[in-house]
Enzyme design. Sequence first.
Site, PDB file in Angstrom:
ATOM      1  CE  LYS A 136      -3.473  -4.542  -7.029  1.00  0.00           C
ATOM      2  NZ  LYS A 136      -2.674  -3.565  -7.773  1.00  0.00           N
ATOM      3  NE  ARG A 185      -0.427  -8.257 -10.671  1.00  0.00           N
ATOM      4  CZ  ARG A 185      -0.175  -7.918  -9.403  1.00  0.00           C
ATOM      5  NH1 ARG A 185      -0.660  -8.611  -8.420  1.00  0.00           N
ATOM      6  NH2 ARG A 185       0.547  -6.860  -9.153  1.00  0.00           N
ATOM      7  NE  ARG A 216       4.865  -3.444 -10.338  1.00  0.00           N
ATOM      8  CZ  ARG A 216       4.722  -2.736  -9.214  1.00  0.00           C
ATOM      9  NH1 ARG A 216       5.566  -1.791  -8.904  1.00  0.00           N
ATOM     10  NH2 ARG A 216       3.717  -2.981  -8.418  1.00  0.00           N
ATOM     11  NE  ARG A 262       6.674  -3.653  -3.983  1.00  0.00           N
ATOM     12  CZ  ARG A 262       5.392  -3.883  -4.272  1.00  0.00           C
ATOM     13  NH1 ARG A 262       4.460  -3.699  -3.364  1.00  0.00           N
ATOM     14  NH2 ARG A 262       5.041  -4.293  -5.472  1.00  0.00           N
TER      15      ARG A 262
HETATM   16  P1  AMP Z   1       2.150  -6.570  -6.099  1.00  0.00           P
HETATM   17  O1  AMP Z   1       2.709  -6.472  -4.725  1.00  0.00           O
HETATM   18  O2  AMP Z   1       0.722  -7.044  -6.113  1.00  0.00           O
HETATM   19  O3  AMP Z   1       2.357  -5.342  -6.916  1.00  0.00           O
HETATM   20  O4  AMP Z   1       2.974  -7.743  -6.822  1.00  0.00           O
HETATM   21  C1  AMP Z   1       4.364  -7.661  -7.030  1.00  0.00           C
HETATM   22  C2  AMP Z   1       4.811  -8.632  -8.109  1.00  0.00           C
HETATM   23  O5  AMP Z   1       4.496  -9.970  -7.729  1.00  0.00           O
HETATM   24  C3  AMP Z   1       4.140  -8.440  -9.454  1.00  0.00           C
HETATM   25  O6  AMP Z   1       4.761  -7.430 -10.229  1.00  0.00           O
HETATM   26  C4  AMP Z   1       4.292  -9.819 -10.070  1.00  0.00           C
HETATM   27  O7  AMP Z   1       5.614 -10.036 -10.518  1.00  0.00           O
HETATM   28  C5  AMP Z   1       4.083 -10.721  -8.866  1.00  0.00           C
HETATM   29  N1  AMP Z   1       2.650 -11.071  -8.700  1.00  0.00           N
HETATM   30  C6  AMP Z   1       1.825 -10.730  -7.663  1.00  0.00           C
HETATM   31  N2  AMP Z   1       0.587 -11.229  -7.844  1.00  0.00           N
HETATM   32  C7  AMP Z   1       0.629 -11.914  -9.010  1.00  0.00           C
HETATM   33  C8  AMP Z   1      -0.323 -12.645  -9.758  1.00  0.00           C
HETATM   34  N3  AMP Z   1      -1.595 -12.768  -9.353  1.00  0.00           N
HETATM   35  N4  AMP Z   1       0.090 -13.209 -10.933  1.00  0.00           N
HETATM   36  C9  AMP Z   1       1.354 -13.105 -11.373  1.00  0.00           C
HETATM   37  N5  AMP Z   1       2.300 -12.406 -10.732  1.00  0.00           N
HETATM   38  C10 AMP Z   1       1.956 -11.830  -9.557  1.00  0.00           C
END
Ligand code: AMP
Length: 221
Positions: free
Chosen positions: A16, A91, A174, A163
């Site tokens: 993404k 999400r 996840r 990360r």
């Molecule tokens: P990502 O970089 O999109 O994989 O997001 C990393 C982490 O941020 C996720 O595992 C969640 O803990 C949090 N996160 C990001 N976007 C959301 C969202 N829309 N709703 C809830 N948690 C989020």
Amino acid sequence: MNMIRLLLIGPPGAGKGTQASIISKKYNIPQIATGDMLRQEVKNATDLGSKAKVYMDKGELVPDSLVISMLEKRLKEKDAGKGFILDGFPRTVAQADALDKKFKELKINNFAVMELKVNEESIIRRLSARRVCSSCGKIYNMITEPPKKDEVCDECSAGLYQRDDDKESTIRERFRVYNSKTAPLIEYYSKKGMLKTVHADGEIEAINKSIVSLIEKVFNG
Ligand code: AMP
């Protein structure tokens, strides 16, 4: 071309962020990535950041209320007025409902939803190999897209890091969270006749081509 407003949905590591960044540059629209925004809050040690970190480190979702208000604020910023690509939001069904309401309020009625569909095991392998530049945020993959010099960014020479949530056990968690909380959105948008599916197991460029041709189809005319 009509204004592009795109929602990207897909499991962790589906690409993404990579795809959103290419699309954002190509069409000159902001990439709004809630994960990046939350990591920035953590880095700045804000109140929101300290609340969010507890969930992020475990691979869980940050509570809807926190993410929704953060996103709503972001959508009001001037640059979002020329279109946007949402990367990692919504999400949950609650987030999708909130977004729906916000769009109605802002009189936004044309947007597209794309699902990046991938094979789980190959993603787990790919994600554990992901590294991010500590300075410019460029994403590498030590197997498929390694930097020229080990653990150093090609663009800005800063160090790369993994990360915390890219560790294998966290990745599995996840995925579990994705399947239970986010996957229902596939049906949610498909029922509304809005879902476009992109098969995203292949090369970055080929996947990008599919996304671009869908964008041209949806937003042209
Ligand atoms: P990502 O970089 O999109 O994989 O997001 C990393 C982490 O941020 C996720 O595992 C969640 O803990 C949090 N996160 C990001 N976007 C959301 C969202 N829309 N709703 C809830 N948690 C989020």
